[in-house]
Design a protein around this motif. Structure first.
Motif, PDB file in Angstrom:
ATOM      1  N   GLY A  68      -8.045  -4.261   0.327  1.00  0.00           N
ATOM      2  CA  GLY A  68      -7.958  -3.580   1.328  1.00  0.00           C
ATOM      3  C   GLY A  68      -8.501  -1.857   1.209  1.00  0.00           C
ATOM      4  N   GLY A  69      -7.841  -0.990   1.635  1.00  0.00           N
ATOM      5  CA  GLY A  69      -8.275   0.572   1.493  1.00  0.00           C
ATOM      6  C   GLY A  69      -7.305   1.239  -0.030  1.00  0.00           C
ATOM      7  N   GLN A  70      -6.607   0.490  -0.442  1.00  0.00           N
ATOM      8  CA  GLN A  70      -5.751   0.826  -1.927  1.00  0.00           C
ATOM      9  C   GLN A  70      -6.850   1.425  -2.568  1.00  0.00           C
ATOM     10  OE1 GLN A  70      -2.274   1.391  -1.781  1.00  0.00           O
ATOM     11  NE2 GLN A  70      -2.916   2.723  -3.376  1.00  0.00           N
ATOM     12  N   GLN A  71      -6.613   2.666  -3.359  1.00  0.00           N
ATOM     13  CA  GLN A  71      -7.430   3.191  -4.277  1.00  0.00           C
ATOM     14  C   GLN A  71      -6.702   3.853  -5.346  1.00  0.00           C
ATOM     15  OE1 GLN A  71      -9.225   6.015  -1.410  1.00  0.00           O
ATOM     16  NE2 GLN A  71     -11.206   5.405  -2.046  1.00  0.00           N
ATOM     17  N   PHE A  72      -7.315   3.853  -6.651  1.00  0.00           N
ATOM     18  CA  PHE A  72      -6.654   4.418  -7.564  1.00  0.00           C
ATOM     19  C   PHE A  72      -7.711   5.518  -8.162  1.00  0.00           C
ATOM     20  CE2 PHE A  72      -4.322   0.578  -7.289  1.00  0.00           C
ATOM     21  CZ  PHE A  72      -3.115   0.852  -7.853  1.00  0.00           C
ATOM     22  N   GLY A 123      -3.710  -3.061   1.921  1.00  0.00           N
ATOM     23  CA  GLY A 123      -3.602  -1.893   3.016  1.00  0.00           C
ATOM     24  C   GLY A 123      -4.250  -0.731   2.322  1.00  0.00           C
ATOM     25  N   GLU A 124      -4.074   0.488   3.224  1.00  0.00           N
ATOM     26  CA  GLU A 124      -4.563   1.458   2.401  1.00  0.00           C
ATOM     27  C   GLU A 124      -3.739   2.710   1.796  1.00  0.00           C
ATOM     28  OE1 GLU A 124      -6.623   3.918   5.518  1.00  0.00           O
ATOM     29  OE2 GLU A 124      -8.003   2.066   6.263  1.00  0.00           O
ATOM     30  N   PRO A 168       0.801  -1.210   0.208  1.00  0.00           N
ATOM     31  CA  PRO A 168      -0.060  -0.025   0.055  1.00  0.00           C
ATOM     32  C   PRO A 168       0.963   1.002  -0.008  1.00  0.00           C
ATOM     33  CG  PRO A 168      -0.185  -1.071   2.042  1.00  0.00           C
ATOM     34  CD  PRO A 168       0.564  -1.996   1.302  1.00  0.00           C
ATOM     35  N   LYS A 169       0.460   2.357  -0.851  1.00  0.00           N
ATOM     36  CA  LYS A 169       0.986   3.585  -0.791  1.00  0.00           C
ATOM     37  C   LYS A 169       0.097   4.629  -1.462  1.00  0.00           C
ATOM     38  CE  LYS A 169       4.119   1.913  -3.551  1.00  0.00           C
ATOM     39  NZ  LYS A 169       4.941   1.274  -4.243  1.00  0.00           N
ATOM     40  N   SER A 170       0.708   5.902  -1.105  1.00  0.00           N
ATOM     41  CA  SER A 170       0.107   7.090  -1.650  1.00  0.00           C
ATOM     42  C   SER A 170       1.086   7.816  -2.323  1.00  0.00           C
ATOM     43  CB  SER A 170      -0.344   8.081  -0.396  1.00  0.00           C
ATOM     44  OG  SER A 170      -1.541   7.517   0.188  1.00  0.00           O
ATOM     45  N   ASN A 224      -6.688  -7.841 -19.461  1.00  0.00           N
ATOM     46  CA  ASN A 224      -6.532  -6.621 -18.717  1.00  0.00           C
ATOM     47  C   ASN A 224      -7.329  -6.674 -17.402  1.00  0.00           C
ATOM     48  OD1 ASN A 224      -4.421  -5.216 -20.353  1.00  0.00           O
ATOM     49  ND2 ASN A 224      -6.014  -5.296 -21.819  1.00  0.00           N
ATOM     50  N   TYR A 225      -6.957  -6.450 -16.530  1.00  0.00           N
ATOM     51  CA  TYR A 225      -7.780  -6.529 -15.129  1.00  0.00           C
ATOM     52  C   TYR A 225      -7.573  -5.417 -14.277  1.00  0.00           C
ATOM     53  CZ  TYR A 225      -3.795  -8.880 -13.000  1.00  0.00           C
ATOM     54  OH  TYR A 225      -2.582  -8.961 -12.449  1.00  0.00           O
ATOM     55  N   PHE A 226      -8.665  -4.928 -13.556  1.00  0.00           N
ATOM     56  CA  PHE A 226      -8.712  -3.944 -12.797  1.00  0.00           C
ATOM     57  C   PHE A 226      -9.499  -4.370 -11.591  1.00  0.00           C
ATOM     58  CE2 PHE A 226      -8.313  -1.967 -16.718  1.00  0.00           C
ATOM     59  CZ  PHE A 226      -7.230  -1.081 -16.502  1.00  0.00           C
ATOM     60  N   LEU A 227      -8.800  -4.759 -10.409  1.00  0.00           N
ATOM     61  CA  LEU A 227      -9.450  -5.470  -9.277  1.00  0.00           C
ATOM     62  C   LEU A 227      -9.316  -4.557  -8.101  1.00  0.00           C
ATOM     63  CD1 LEU A 227      -8.130  -8.933  -9.985  1.00  0.00           C
ATOM     64  CD2 LEU A 227     -10.348  -7.969 -10.672  1.00  0.00           C
ATOM     65  N   GLY A 228     -10.374  -4.199  -7.470  1.00  0.00           N
ATOM     66  CA  GLY A 228     -10.530  -3.286  -6.382  1.00  0.00           C
ATOM     67  C   GLY A 228     -10.922  -1.852  -6.420  1.00  0.00           C
TER      68      GLY A 228
END
Length: 149
Positions: free
Chosen positions: A78-82, A50-51, A13-15, A106-110
Motif C-alpha cells: 500500500g502506501g507504507q514507506q521507510f 495501508g499508508e 500501517p503507521k507513521s 534478508n528482504y526489503f519489499l515495498g
C-alpha cells in the motif's frame, strides 16, 4: 519457546519518526515463529496494506551473538514507506541455520529506501554492498542503500 522479531516495527500501517536505539547486546535471538510467518527477522515489519511513513531511525552499537536466521524482513505494501535509516556498528556473529533449516535471505519489499550502514559486519567481515549481506529487494525498494566502514 521460539519467538519472533527483536525489533518489530509493526503489523499495520503507521507513521513513526526520530527514534534512536543504542548499546544493545542480543545474546540469544530465537528468531523463529513458524513456517509462513512474517515475523522471522531480527529487524522486521509485517505486511501493512495501508499508508504511513517510518523515518529517521538510528541504531548504534548493536551486537548480535550466535547464529540468526534472518537479519532484515521488511514487507510494506500500500502506501507504507521507510526512509532515512542509519545503522552504525551493527555486528552479527553469524547468519546460520535455524529451526527452519538454511539461513533466510534478508528482504526489503515495498517502498523502502535511504538505508545507511557504517561499520556493519557479519562474522567479522565488513559488509560493503547488499549482496555481501544477502539482501533482496523488490523493484520499489533498495534505492539509496549505502555501506561504509
Amino acid at each position: 519457546g521460539p519467538n519472533g522479531a527483536v525489533f518489530q516495527f509493526g503489523w499495520f500501517p503507521k507513521s513513526v519518526r526520530d527514534v534512536r536505539v543504542s548499546g544493545i547486546d542480543i545474546i540469544h535471538n530465537e528468531n523463529w515463529y513458524g513456517v509462513g510467518q512474517a515475523n522471522r527477522a531480527t529487524f522486521n515489519f509485517a505486511d501493512s496494506a495501508g499508508e504511513g511513513m517510518i523515518e529517521n531511525i538510528r541504531f548504534n552499537d548493536i551486537r548480535i551473538e550466535g547464529k540468526i536466521l534472518r537479519l532484515f524482513g521488511f514487507k510494506a505494501s500500500g502506501g507504507q514507506q521507510f526512509r532515512h535509516f542509519e545503522f552504525k556498528n551493527l555486528s552479527v556473529e553469524a547468519m546460520g541455520a535455524g529451526q527452519l533449516g538454511a539461513p533466510g535471505r534478508n528482504y526489503f519489499l515495498g517502498d523502502i529506501g535511504d538505508f545507511r550502514f557504517q561499520g556493519f559486519t557479519i562474522g567479522g567481515a565488513p559488509i560493503q554492498k547488499p549482496d555481501d549481506a544477502q539482501f533482496d529487494f523488490s523493484p520499489a525498494a533498495g534505492s539509496g542503500f549505502q555501506f561504509s566502514n
